[in-house]
Design an enzyme around this catalytic site. Structure first.
Site, short mmCIF file in Angstrom:
data_model
loop_
_atom_site.label_atom_id
_atom_site.label_comp_id
_atom_site.label_asym_id
_atom_site.label_seq_id
_atom_site.Cartn_x
_atom_site.Cartn_y
_atom_site.Cartn_z
N ASN A 99 6.23 7.96 2.98
CA ASN A 99 6.22 8.73 1.74
C ASN A 99 6.90 10.07 1.95
O ASN A 99 6.54 10.83 2.86
CB ASN A 99 4.77 8.95 1.28
CG ASN A 99 4.16 7.70 0.69
OD1 ASN A 99 4.29 7.43 -0.49
ND2 ASN A 99 3.48 6.93 1.53
N VAL A 139 4.68 2.94 1.85
CA VAL A 139 5.95 3.15 1.15
C VAL A 139 5.76 4.04 -0.06
O VAL A 139 4.70 4.05 -0.68
CB VAL A 139 6.58 1.81 0.68
CG1 VAL A 139 6.96 0.93 1.86
CG2 VAL A 139 5.65 1.07 -0.27
N HIS A 196 0.84 -1.20 0.00
CA HIS A 196 0.00 0.00 0.00
C HIS A 196 0.88 1.25 0.00
O HIS A 196 1.90 1.33 0.69
CB HIS A 196 -0.92 0.01 1.22
CG HIS A 196 -2.14 0.85 1.01
ND1 HIS A 196 -2.12 2.23 1.02
CD2 HIS A 196 -3.43 0.50 0.74
CE1 HIS A 196 -3.33 2.69 0.79
NE2 HIS A 196 -4.14 1.66 0.61
N HIS A 197 0.47 2.24 -0.79
CA HIS A 197 1.24 3.48 -0.90
C HIS A 197 1.23 4.26 0.41
O HIS A 197 2.09 5.14 0.62
CB HIS A 197 0.68 4.35 -2.03
CG HIS A 197 1.73 5.13 -2.75
ND1 HIS A 197 2.87 5.62 -2.14
CD2 HIS A 197 1.83 5.53 -4.06
CE1 HIS A 197 3.60 6.29 -3.02
NE2 HIS A 197 3.00 6.24 -4.18
N ALA A 198 0.31 3.98 1.31
CA ALA A 198 0.34 4.62 2.62
C ALA A 198 1.56 4.21 3.42
O ALA A 198 1.99 4.90 4.34
CB ALA A 198 -0.93 4.28 3.41
#
Length: 546
Positions: free
Chosen positions: A324, A153, A149-151
């Site tokens: 991020n 990395v 999940h982009h949350a």
């Protein structure tokens, strides 16, 4: 553990996620197993992950939500069930006769990508694909599609995670681990959560107030420089305006179409030196030329240049934290220019202007901000934006996302299997139905093209156009120039751009190779360009900043 609340940027990827907009990233890997391999690779991979989990905290945490979703959630410790996070899929027995391994994997990624990750568990999953045809050397092959999940990395944090999971030799290395003495907490009471959220809120407001004078001064200076530069350069210099309307600027649905291709890394570096450009300029040029060719093929090329949204890393050197730290910039791609030499010069100018502006702004761009009430606002806005199909009605600031992530330029192995491809898979959102993510790996630049299934079902044709764009780029350089460039180190200073521009223009063909291809190549979904057999080399760790 003390509560670790997600930053504003990390949490935004949770609030943006809807069934039609999955917010995970990852990669499509083609793996070659050792000669004579017997067994189930999924079991080997689970054992490998079990050994590496202590060194990969991003895989050992899950979300803990604030009461009433009042503020950003927090990360808490979790023990992942590897039978749930590493899953196996078997293709039909006749699948190997229906296409090559790469095409079969692209179809599987297209099918699996829309599946959302379970938010009650650690936000990652590995899909092992069995039933692929054997490699050119006759070895068994398996596919691996990773979801993170982009949350949790961004691109460079994912590369740091890969450094933990992958090895540079077939025999997995032993990682020295210090046992944790921290007591794991899987439940936070309401008082602790609210106290932590409010403390974080106060700290964020104080930081904003403290840094406001510096921020305002930087913004004013950057704006003045940008305006002065625009006046000096005049029209046609690559300044970005609103993007022209294309089929890529649409409200996205739940279907995805994925395609990939690879180009030789050393040759691309040599071309960059020959053109007095950067490797990132070469990536943008290949994408721009491929998009121009693809849109010409569909009689849909706008008169104005397409605009790319390009992620910019804000991460300091050596920072490997799993979060991020990135922002977004805009670059004009010069797709309105038929002459490839002029298009390349346009991209270099636009890229240079972007770097100058972002160099000033990077220090003040926020990755965290106050979050009380933000979850409600963002989730409501995203729902309304999608249901009202706003992306179909208003102009967009960009047409496509193009991301270039530095990766390991050496051969890699995972649980004893040789990694043959590392094609990134990324996110499409309302208004931006195409994402092209590129990563250097071993001796190649691997391109991953993720598109909305309705907006660009024939995205494979665009991947083939990248191959043709490389031929076009080669034609701009005098014979032997790239060979000489590859043998010599990069010059410490660039020559005057005017002379470089004149040199490449003298060599520009009257009709570009990519546009000739556009007239003769119909959209193809099942054809895939095979990557040449990997060359054996002495494994060393090396990454290159762009």
């Amino acid at each position: 553990m003390a509560m670790k609340q997600l930053s504003g940027l990390d949490a935004t990827f949770l609030y943006l996620e809807k069934p039609e907009m999955p917010m995970h990233v990852g990669a499509m890997h083609l793996l070659e197993l050792p000669a004579g391999y017997r067994g189930r690779y999924a079991n080997d991979l689970r054992r490998h992950f079990a050994a590496r989990l202590p060194a990969a905290p991003v895989l050992r945490r899950r979300l803990w939500w604030m009461p009433l979703n009042l503020a950003n959630p927090a990360w808490v410790d979790a023990e992942p069930d590897l039978t749930v996070h590493v899953v196996e899929h078997k293709l039909p027995r006749n699948a190997a006769t229906l296409g090559d391994a790469r095409a079969l994997m692209e179809a599987e990624v297209s099918r699996l990508h829309p599946q959302l990750l379970d938010r009650s568990k650690p936000l990652w999953k590995m899909h092992v694909i069995e039933g692929l045809p054997r490699s050119a050397r006759g070895h068994k092959q398996v596919g691996l599609y990773s979801q993170l999940h982009h949350a949790a990395v961004d691109g460079q944090a994912a590369v740091a995670l890969a450094n933990v999971l992958f090895d540079v030799t077939p025999e997995p290395r032993t990682i020295e681990l210090r046992p944790s003495t921290r007591q794991k907490t899987f439940k936070l009471d309401m008082v602790e959560m609210l106290r932590g959220a409010l403390s974080n809120e106060v700290a964020q407001v104080a930081k904003i107030v403290r840094e406001l004078p510096v921020t305002l001064g930087t913004v004013a200076g950057t704006a003045k420089t940008a305006i002065t530069g625009q006046v000096a350069r005049g029209k046609g210099s690559g300044n970005v305006t609103l993007a022209p309307a294309t089929a890529m600027n649409a409200t996205v649905g739940t279907a995805r179409a994925f395609a990939s291709t690879s180009v030789p890394l050393l040759e691309l570096k040599a071309l960059a030196r020959a053109h007095q450009a950067t490797l990132n300029d070469m990536v943008l040029m290949l994408c721009a030329s491929a998009l121009r060719s693809y849109l010409l093929q569909h009689a849909a090329l706008p008169r104005k240049s397409l605009v790319a949204a390009v992620p910019i890393s804000l991460r300091e050197a050596g920072d490997t934290r799993a979060d991020n730290q990135a922002s977004m910039s805009l670059i004009s791609l010069g797709t309105h220019l038929a002459d490839p030499a002029k298009r390349l010069d346009h991209i270099r100018t636009a890229s240079s202007a972007m770097k100058s502006t972002m160099g000033r702004m990077k220090s003040i761009l926020p990755t965290d901000f106050p979050s009380i009430g933000v979850p409600w606002l963002i989730e409501a806005a995203v729902s309304l934006y999608g249901k009202a199909k706003v992306a179909d009605r208003i102009p967009q600031v960009a047409n496509v996302v193009i991301s270039n992530v530095p990766g390991p330029q050496v051969p890699l192995y995972l649980a004893g299997a040789r990694v043959l491809t590392n094609c990134p898979t990324s996110i499409v959102v309302h208004g931006l139905a195409l994402n092209i993510t590129v990563q250097s790996f071993d001796a190649a630049m691997d391109f991953g093209l993720m598109a909305d299934g309705a907006a660009m079902p024939d995205v494979k044709a665009l991947a083939l156009a990248v191959d043709a764009a490389l031929d076009e780029l080669r034609a701009l350089v005098p014979p032997g120039a790239t060979d000489r460039a590859s043998e010599q180190p990069a010059e410490p200073a660039r020559r005057p751009r005017a002379s470089a521009k004149a040199a490449v223009r003298r060599k520009a063909p009257s009709t570009t190779a990519a546009e000739k291809t556009a007239k003769t190549v119909a959209p193809v979904r099942s054809v895939s360009r095979k990557r040449p057999p990997a060359r054996e080399s002495t494994p060393t760790r090396a990454t290159r900043s762009r």
